[in-house]
Design an enzyme around this catalytic site. Structure first.
Site, PDB file in Angstrom:
ATOM      1  N   SER A   1      71.159  52.999  36.940  1.00 44.17           N
ATOM      2  CA  SER A   1      70.798  51.456  37.068  1.00 44.17           C
ATOM      3  C   SER A   1      71.356  51.012  38.566  1.00 44.17           C
ATOM      4  CB  SER A   1      70.472  50.500  36.509  1.00 44.17           C
ATOM      5  OG  SER A   1      70.539  49.634  36.672  1.00 44.17           O
TER       6      SER A   1
ATOM      7  N   TYR B   1      77.649  46.307  31.033  1.00 36.24           N
ATOM      8  CA  TYR B   1      75.938  47.070  31.422  1.00 36.24           C
ATOM      9  C   TYR B   1      76.252  47.818  32.972  1.00 36.24           C
ATOM     10  CZ  TYR B   1      71.378  47.981  33.036  1.00 36.24           C
ATOM     11  OH  TYR B   1      69.880  48.643  33.734  1.00 36.24           O
TER      12      TYR B   1
ATOM     13  N   ALA C   1      79.464  48.508  33.681  1.00 39.79           N
ATOM     14  CA  ALA C   1      79.793  49.504  33.950  1.00 39.79           C
ATOM     15  C   ALA C   1      79.345  50.746  33.254  1.00 39.79           C
ATOM     16  CB  ALA C   1      81.324  49.282  33.105  1.00 39.79           C
ATOM     17  N   SER C   2      78.423  50.058  32.191  1.00 42.22           N
ATOM     18  CA  SER C   2      77.850  52.215  31.056  1.00 42.22           C
ATOM     19  C   SER C   2      77.237  52.668  32.666  1.00 42.22           C
ATOM     20  CB  SER C   2      77.737  51.546  29.846  1.00 42.22           C
ATOM     21  OG  SER C   2      76.106  51.072  30.501  1.00 42.22           O
ATOM     22  N   LYS C   3      76.473  52.072  33.078  1.00 44.92           N
ATOM     23  CA  LYS C   3      76.235  52.316  34.248  1.00 44.92           C
ATOM     24  C   LYS C   3      76.666  53.558  34.906  1.00 44.92           C
ATOM     25  CE  LYS C   3      71.573  51.917  31.984  1.00 44.92           C
ATOM     26  NZ  LYS C   3      70.590  53.359  31.375  1.00 44.92           N
TER      27      LYS C   3
ATOM     28  N   ILE D   1      62.700  47.338  37.485  1.00 44.85           N
ATOM     29  CA  ILE D   1      61.674  47.930  37.003  1.00 44.85           C
ATOM     30  C   ILE D   1      60.640  47.481  35.025  1.00 44.85           C
ATOM     31  CG2 ILE D   1      60.105  50.959  35.811  1.00 44.85           C
ATOM     32  CD1 ILE D   1      61.653  50.450  38.661  1.00 44.85           C
TER      33      ILE D   1
END
Length: 251
Positions: A141, A156, A158-160, A189
């Site tokens: 992302s 979020y 950090a995870s991506k 999106i």
């Protein structure tokens, strides 16, 4: 795109916007697909709405054991190991940085990052013949590269961001197994996860200001890039990340 007919694929997040668009594109290109998702009814609805057939596998990607079981079941259902892995599953657990709890952090990391590794690891372990190329495509992302969209998305993001590094490591570690690993980086999106258009006027104002193309992306636009990276047309591409964001990161 070349090199898809007769191949087998595993797609996580199969009932989601990007995941279902990827499944539609792969299926139309002649790929046999196993779709993995937690939402069993949504898997059936996805199959019906797309007018395609896929092998439906219910999985809780927050559990490593269940992830391994589901990937094994997918390979068995497909009649052999997968040639394409698309990690499209994602969650968007939001909390301001000073209010992030372990549950928020763990959900984002476990689904968005950790599961992508164990899906790929298990799929590679199922292979008996490394002479057949394998392609892994992870879905990250723009949140991995830019904050400040108005969402409390630290964990979020950090995870991506971790998924970008994981992709490079996959490409390096598994090249000698005839495996390529790449990543797509979608922007805003038009899926159920994107809420900026709940207020259409405010959402369009945000797009006008922040996205040069001034619109949401469509899931099928991301799916086309995923399929390119998974195809033989990208046979010398590995460890790469392609941005699909209408220019958001440029602005």
């Amino acid at each position: 795109m070349s090199g898809f007919s007769g191949r087998r694929a595993i797609v996580t997040g199969a009932a989601g916007g990007i995941g279902s668009a990827v499944i539609a594109a792969l299926t139309n290109a002649g790929v046999t697909v196993a779709g993995l998702d937690l939402d069993t009814p949504a898997l059936s609805e996805t199959e019906r709405s797309l007018g395609i057939k896929m092998h439906k596998i219910t999985v809780d990607l927050s559990s490593v054991d269940d992830t391994r079981r589901a990937v094994g079941a997918a390979c068995e259902s497909l009649g052999g190991s997968a040639d394409v892995i698309v990690n499209a599953a994602g969650v968007y657990e939001l909390a301001p940085a000073l209010k992030v709890e372990q549950s928020d952090w763990d959900l984002n990391q476990n689904i968005n990052l950790r599961s992508s590794f164990f899906v790929a690891q298990t799929a590679i372990a199922c292979r008996s013949d490394d002479s057949v190329p394998m392609s892994i495509v992870n879905v990250s992302s723009t949140g991995a590269l830019r904050s400040g969209t108005g969402d409390a998305a630290l964990s979020y993001g950090a995870s991506k961001a971790g998924l970008l590094g994981l992709t490079i490591s996959m490409a390096t570690e598994w090249a000698d197994r005839n495996v390529r690993a790449n990543c797509v980086i979608p922007g805003v999106i038009d899926t159920s996860m994107v809420r900026i258009m709940d207020d259409p006027a405010a959402g369009q104002a945000w797009l006008d200001q922040r996205v040069p193309m001034k619109r949401l992306g469509r899931p099928e636009e991301v799916a086309k890039v995923v399929c390119f990276l998974a195809s033989d047309d990208a046979s010398y591409v590995t460890g790469a990340s392609l941005v699909v964001d209408g220019g958001y990161l440029c602005a």
